[in-house]
Design an enzyme around this catalytic site. Structure first.
Site, mmCIF file in Angstrom:
data_model
loop_
_atom_site.group_PDB
_atom_site.id
_atom_site.type_symbol
_atom_site.label_atom_id
_atom_site.label_comp_id
_atom_site.label_asym_id
_atom_site.label_seq_id
_atom_site.Cartn_x
_atom_site.Cartn_y
_atom_site.Cartn_z
ATOM 1 N N ASP A 105 0.793 -1.237 0.000
ATOM 2 C CA ASP A 105 0.000 0.000 0.000
ATOM 3 C C ASP A 105 0.828 1.291 0.000
ATOM 4 O O ASP A 105 0.253 2.376 -0.027
ATOM 5 C CB ASP A 105 -0.943 0.004 1.216
ATOM 6 N N GLU A 188 10.812 -4.149 12.370
ATOM 7 C CA GLU A 188 11.989 -3.620 11.667
ATOM 8 C C GLU A 188 13.209 -3.720 12.572
ATOM 9 O O GLU A 188 14.273 -4.205 12.162
ATOM 10 C CB GLU A 188 11.789 -2.143 11.276
HETATM 11 C C1 UGA Z 1 2.976 -0.441 9.805
HETATM 12 C C2 UGA Z 1 4.404 0.033 9.694
HETATM 13 O O1 UGA Z 1 4.431 1.409 9.381
HETATM 14 C C3 UGA Z 1 5.119 -0.751 8.616
HETATM 15 O O2 UGA Z 1 6.466 -0.330 8.580
HETATM 16 C C4 UGA Z 1 5.064 -2.214 8.913
HETATM 17 O O3 UGA Z 1 5.469 -2.891 7.738
HETATM 18 C C5 UGA Z 1 3.660 -2.647 9.252
HETATM 19 O O4 UGA Z 1 3.018 -1.772 10.175
HETATM 20 C C6 UGA Z 1 3.704 -4.009 9.880
HETATM 21 O O5 UGA Z 1 3.164 -4.153 10.971
HETATM 22 O O6 UGA Z 1 4.291 -4.913 9.323
HETATM 23 P P1 UGA Z 1 0.777 -0.349 8.319
HETATM 24 O O7 UGA Z 1 0.479 0.518 7.145
HETATM 25 O O8 UGA Z 1 0.084 -0.045 9.613
HETATM 26 O O9 UGA Z 1 2.337 -0.296 8.550
HETATM 27 O O10 UGA Z 1 0.531 -1.897 7.978
HETATM 28 P P2 UGA Z 1 -0.226 -2.543 6.739
HETATM 29 O O11 UGA Z 1 0.092 -1.818 5.477
HETATM 30 O O12 UGA Z 1 -1.653 -2.740 7.092
HETATM 31 O O13 UGA Z 1 0.453 -3.992 6.683
HETATM 32 C C7 UGA Z 1 1.821 -4.165 6.323
HETATM 33 C C8 UGA Z 1 1.943 -5.209 5.201
HETATM 34 O O14 UGA Z 1 1.472 -6.470 5.677
HETATM 35 C C9 UGA Z 1 1.112 -4.869 3.961
HETATM 36 O O15 UGA Z 1 1.836 -5.187 2.804
HETATM 37 C C10 UGA Z 1 -0.122 -5.743 4.104
HETATM 38 O O16 UGA Z 1 -0.683 -6.133 2.868
HETATM 39 C C11 UGA Z 1 0.404 -6.953 4.886
HETATM 40 N N1 UGA Z 1 -0.609 -7.560 5.800
HETATM 41 C C12 UGA Z 1 -1.363 -6.788 6.627
HETATM 42 C C13 UGA Z 1 -0.767 -8.939 5.819
HETATM 43 O O17 UGA Z 1 -0.091 -9.661 5.079
HETATM 44 N N2 UGA Z 1 -1.691 -9.482 6.677
HETATM 45 C C14 UGA Z 1 -2.474 -8.727 7.496
HETATM 46 O O18 UGA Z 1 -3.307 -9.295 8.242
HETATM 47 C C15 UGA Z 1 -2.300 -7.347 7.470
HETATM 48 MN MN MN Z 2 0.668 0.150 5.156
#
Ligand code: UGA
Ligand code: MN
Length: 244
Positions: A105, A188
């Site tokens: 995203d 991270e």
């Molecule tokens: C926050 C942090 O700012 C990121 O640096 C970190 O990568 C992320 O959390 C994390 O926890 O890993 P945020 O925008 O809140 O980012 O998180 P998302 O974009 O919702 O999820 C991070 C990635 O994991 C995305 O590529 C998403 O597609 C994936 N994801 C999310 C999953 O594979 N499973 C889930 O249940 C939720």
């Molecule tokens: Mn995100």
């Protein structure tokens, strides 16, 4: 040598639009190998079809979040199973090049991929729209690295965002225990600490000594799955019938 892009993703209404945008950014980048890893028990057909249309060299893998974390209340370790699957794939299949964790995203300037391509160990750069400070970045003044600027430091040795660093594949191979922990907020830092021996003095700073923003932590608003819409109600109130 190739650039390996590790993208965690999961099934939701925004999945195909997010991956479409990211794919069409990555289509501009030469010598790239995209590891798209779904937090799911099986591959999503629409994702496979999208990947095939791009012409990008890709792997479509699955790595579900363990049930114990899925059931937990509060913040979850998002994308951790996926990224560790990506690391496992690299250990088995890659010999050289550089890898980068690119969430599905975020918004990426294609210049970022040229910046990271020649990483020898670990490179870092700023991430925009990140935390309450609006920016997460290493701070360099008169050529000297002073530390990190981030709205949420929380005792982290490396208070950086997932989108803010890339690592050499060879460097990873030399660290067989490197892994991302299932620790919300500390993914991270935990991963970068697991690259030991590796210290802040070893960081290679990119994007003109961290003065340019080439990636943004954008977030898409959540949409209701269409199946939840009561069609009976909508047929009466939201459908305009065409007249013949
Ligand atoms: C926050 C942090 O700012 C990121 O640096 C970190 O990568 C992320 O959390 C994390 O926890 O890993 P945020 O925008 O809140 O980012 O998180 P998302 O974009 O919702 O999820 C991070 C990635 O994991 C995305 O590529 C998403 O597609 C994936 N994801 C999310 C999953 O594979 N499973 C889930 O249940 C939720
Ligand atoms: Mn995100």
């Amino acid at each position: 040598p190739p650039l390996y892009i590790i993208t965690p993703t999961y099934r939701r209404p925004e999945q195909v639009p997010e991956l479409t945008r990211l794919a069409q950014t990555l289509m501009h980048v030469p010598n790239l190998h995209w590891l798209v890893i779904e937090d799911a028990h099986n591959q999503t057909t629409q994702v496979t079809e999208l990947l095939q249309r791009t012409g990008i060299r890709f792997e479509h893998l699955i790595a579900p979040m363990p049930e114990s974390y899925k059931k937990k209340k509060g913040s979850k370790p998002r994308g951790v199973s996926n990224r560790n699957k990506g690391l496992q794939w690299l250990r088995a299949n890659a010999t050289d090049g550089v890898f980068y964790f690119a969430d599905d995203d975020n918004t990426y300037d294609i210049a970022l991929f040229s910046e990271m391509r020649f990483t020898r160990k670990v490179s870092m750069w700023p991430v925009g729209l990140c935390t309450k400070f609006g920016l997460s970045t290493p701070v360099i003044h008169n050529g000297t690295f002073l530390g990190f600027y981030d709205g949420w430091v929380a005792g982290r040795k490396f208070p950086v965002d997932m989108a803010g660093f890339a690592v050499s594949v060879q460097f990873l191979h030399e660290r067989p225990n490197a892994i991302m922990p299932y620790k919300p907020g500390f993914e991270e830092d935990g991963f970068l600490r697991s690259l030991s021996p590796f210290d802040p003095k070893d960081i290679e700073f990119k994007a003109e000594n961290c003065t340019k923003i080439l990636v943004w932590h954008t977030q898409t608003k959540k949409n209701e799955p269409a199946a939840k819409v009561d069609m009976a109600k909508y047929n009466n109130t939201n459908v305009v019938k065409l007249r013949s």
